[in-house]
Write a protein that holds these residues in place. Sequence first.
Motif, PDB file in Angstrom:
ATOM      1  N   PHE A  24      -1.831  61.125 -38.965  1.00  0.00           N
ATOM      2  CA  PHE A  24      -1.941  60.028 -38.197  1.00  0.00           C
ATOM      3  C   PHE A  24      -0.992  60.331 -36.715  1.00  0.00           C
ATOM      4  N   ARG A  25       0.115  61.052 -36.543  1.00  0.00           N
ATOM      5  CA  ARG A  25       0.564  61.256 -35.537  1.00  0.00           C
ATOM      6  C   ARG A  25      -0.094  62.364 -34.619  1.00  0.00           C
ATOM      7  N   ARG A  26      -0.543  63.117 -35.367  1.00  0.00           N
ATOM      8  CA  ARG A  26      -1.684  64.309 -34.783  1.00  0.00           C
ATOM      9  C   ARG A  26      -2.467  63.533 -34.056  1.00  0.00           C
ATOM     10  N   VAL A  27      -3.456  62.558 -34.721  1.00  0.00           N
ATOM     11  CA  VAL A  27      -4.555  61.946 -33.949  1.00  0.00           C
ATOM     12  C   VAL A  27      -4.054  61.163 -33.013  1.00  0.00           C
ATOM     13  N   MET A  28      -3.098  60.483 -33.000  1.00  0.00           N
ATOM     14  CA  MET A  28      -2.613  59.429 -31.956  1.00  0.00           C
ATOM     15  C   MET A  28      -1.919  60.226 -30.847  1.00  0.00           C
ATOM     16  N   GLY A  29      -1.802  61.699 -31.113  1.00  0.00           N
ATOM     17  CA  GLY A  29      -1.106  62.424 -29.930  1.00  0.00           C
ATOM     18  C   GLY A  29      -2.287  62.941 -29.177  1.00  0.00           C
ATOM     19  N   VAL A  30      -3.643  62.869 -29.460  1.00  0.00           N
ATOM     20  CA  VAL A  30      -4.854  63.099 -28.477  1.00  0.00           C
ATOM     21  C   VAL A  30      -5.321  61.963 -27.872  1.00  0.00           C
ATOM     22  N   VAL A  31      -4.501  60.770 -27.998  1.00  0.00           N
ATOM     23  CA  VAL A  31      -4.596  59.763 -27.309  1.00  0.00           C
ATOM     24  C   VAL A  31      -4.166  59.434 -26.074  1.00  0.00           C
ATOM     25  N   CYS A  32      -4.566  59.216 -24.939  1.00  0.00           N
ATOM     26  CA  CYS A  32      -3.825  58.973 -23.685  1.00  0.00           C
ATOM     27  C   CYS A  32      -3.432  57.494 -23.645  1.00  0.00           C
ATOM     28  N   THR A  33      -2.146  57.389 -23.553  1.00  0.00           N
ATOM     29  CA  THR A  33      -1.788  55.900 -23.476  1.00  0.00           C
ATOM     30  C   THR A  33      -0.815  55.759 -22.098  1.00  0.00           C
ATOM     31  N   PRO A  34      -0.815  54.695 -21.605  1.00  0.00           N
ATOM     32  CA  PRO A  34       0.080  54.510 -20.400  1.00  0.00           C
ATOM     33  C   PRO A  34       1.370  54.086 -20.996  1.00  0.00           C
ATOM     34  N   VAL A  35       2.443  54.589 -20.217  1.00  0.00           N
ATOM     35  CA  VAL A  35       3.643  54.362 -20.152  1.00  0.00           C
ATOM     36  C   VAL A  35       4.449  53.292 -19.252  1.00  0.00           C
ATOM     37  N   SER A  36       5.094  52.614 -20.135  1.00  0.00           N
ATOM     38  CA  SER A  36       5.777  51.475 -19.550  1.00  0.00           C
ATOM     39  C   SER A  36       7.279  51.438 -19.987  1.00  0.00           C
ATOM     40  N   GLN A  49       0.551  47.897  -7.303  1.00  0.00           N
ATOM     41  CA  GLN A  49       0.679  48.727  -6.279  1.00  0.00           C
ATOM     42  C   GLN A  49      -0.527  49.636  -6.349  1.00  0.00           C
ATOM     43  N   ASP A  50      -0.972  50.478  -5.320  1.00  0.00           N
ATOM     44  CA  ASP A  50      -1.903  51.431  -5.385  1.00  0.00           C
ATOM     45  C   ASP A  50      -1.486  52.727  -5.774  1.00  0.00           C
ATOM     46  N   ALA A  51      -0.947  52.970  -7.006  1.00  0.00           N
ATOM     47  CA  ALA A  51      -0.596  54.264  -7.337  1.00  0.00           C
ATOM     48  C   ALA A  51      -0.896  54.775  -8.618  1.00  0.00           C
ATOM     49  N   ALA A  52      -1.112  55.922  -8.951  1.00  0.00           N
ATOM     50  CA  ALA A  52      -1.940  56.507 -10.198  1.00  0.00           C
ATOM     51  C   ALA A  52      -0.591  56.194 -11.291  1.00  0.00           C
ATOM     52  N   PRO A  53      -1.062  55.952 -12.510  1.00  0.00           N
ATOM     53  CA  PRO A  53      -0.128  55.416 -13.535  1.00  0.00           C
ATOM     54  C   PRO A  53       0.149  56.819 -14.434  1.00  0.00           C
ATOM     55  N   LEU A  54       1.414  56.531 -15.069  1.00  0.00           N
ATOM     56  CA  LEU A  54       2.109  57.679 -15.523  1.00  0.00           C
ATOM     57  C   LEU A  54       1.397  57.469 -17.293  1.00  0.00           C
ATOM     58  N   THR A  55       0.981  58.587 -17.864  1.00  0.00           N
ATOM     59  CA  THR A  55       0.402  58.605 -19.118  1.00  0.00           C
ATOM     60  C   THR A  55       1.029  59.588 -20.014  1.00  0.00           C
ATOM     61  N   TYR A  56       0.905  59.460 -21.395  1.00  0.00           N
ATOM     62  CA  TYR A  56       1.457  60.226 -22.303  1.00  0.00           C
ATOM     63  C   TYR A  56       0.289  60.709 -23.238  1.00  0.00           C
ATOM     64  N   HIS A  57       0.238  62.068 -23.306  1.00  0.00           N
ATOM     65  CA  HIS A  57      -0.802  62.656 -24.025  1.00  0.00           C
ATOM     66  C   HIS A  57      -0.358  63.988 -24.763  1.00  0.00           C
ATOM     67  N   ARG A  58      -0.329  64.180 -26.008  1.00  0.00           N
ATOM     68  CA  ARG A  58       0.026  65.376 -26.520  1.00  0.00           C
ATOM     69  C   ARG A  58       1.559  65.786 -26.192  1.00  0.00           C
ATOM     70  N   ARG A  59       2.384  64.838 -26.383  1.00  0.00           N
ATOM     71  CA  ARG A  59       3.656  64.845 -26.237  1.00  0.00           C
ATOM     72  C   ARG A  59       4.132  65.223 -24.621  1.00  0.00           C
ATOM     73  N   THR A  61      -1.106  62.131 -15.740  1.00  0.00           N
ATOM     74  CA  THR A  61      -1.814  60.993 -15.239  1.00  0.00           C
ATOM     75  C   THR A  61      -3.205  60.963 -15.133  1.00  0.00           C
ATOM     76  N   HIS A  62      -3.912  59.864 -14.866  1.00  0.00           N
ATOM     77  CA  HIS A  62      -5.331  59.519 -14.923  1.00  0.00           C
ATOM     78  C   HIS A  62      -6.048  59.909 -13.328  1.00  0.00           C
ATOM     79  N   ARG A  63      -7.234  60.533 -13.642  1.00  0.00           N
ATOM     80  CA  ARG A  63      -7.913  60.694 -12.171  1.00  0.00           C
ATOM     81  C   ARG A  63      -9.231  60.548 -12.589  1.00  0.00           C
ATOM     82  N   VAL A  64     -10.095  59.984 -11.695  1.00  0.00           N
ATOM     83  CA  VAL A  64     -11.521  59.643 -11.952  1.00  0.00           C
ATOM     84  C   VAL A  64     -12.371  61.047 -11.645  1.00  0.00           C
ATOM     85  N   LEU A  65     -13.089  61.187 -12.672  1.00  0.00           N
ATOM     86  CA  LEU A  65     -14.126  62.426 -12.861  1.00  0.00           C
ATOM     87  C   LEU A  65     -15.227  62.122 -11.761  1.00  0.00           C
ATOM     88  N   THR A  66     -15.875  61.128 -12.144  1.00  0.00           N
ATOM     89  CA  THR A  66     -17.097  60.746 -11.271  1.00  0.00           C
ATOM     90  C   THR A  66     -16.953  59.516 -10.616  1.00  0.00           C
TER      91      THR A  66
END
Length: 179
Positions: free
Chosen positions: A26-38, A157-167, A171-176
């Motif tokens: 379960f931890r391994r699967v959740m590690g591939v999910v990109c989550t916002p950090v607050s 604010q207009d700023a990129a968020p901090l995200t958490y992924h694979r420990r 951050t996030h960026r728009v691909l298209t």
Amino acid sequence: MNTDDLSSAARRHRDGDRDRVSGELFRRVMGVVCTPVSVVTTCADARPYGTTVSAFSALSLEPPMVLVALDRGSSLLSVLRRTRRFGLNVLSADQGDLATRFARKGADKFEGVRWRNDSELPRLAGVTGWLACEVTRFVDGGDHLVAMGSVVSADCQDAAPLTYHRRGYGTHRVLTASR
């Protein structure tokens, strides 16, 4: 996917009469999910409290509500049960140091940190999103307690968020461009 991944993905353990996914998998699967950090904050006895969370979500648009999941052993949770108010500080991409600071145990998390009182709650400087909430309900969530909050104040604010992924933080960026 190699065979090690397949055998790992198949790992389960018995719990009574049913199979359950192992905590490791379960931890391994959740590690591939990109989550916002607050950082969830509250104030009691004129003292600020806060902890880092990655388990929060919008819950309702009408009325505006969010939910945050807090470890049952969290010192913030014990204070939040009394105050029944919390601030949700959505960290910006350059605030990984704050995420790490507030993830630690201890009482000196706010020392040297820029923050201000907003709606009688600690609001960290430079966050990309801010919500002030009143707890409407606590719900059991296994080893966590989920606090449902009614949003009473918001800002962004207009700023990129901090995200958490694979420990790790990112951050996030728009691909298209979407149309």
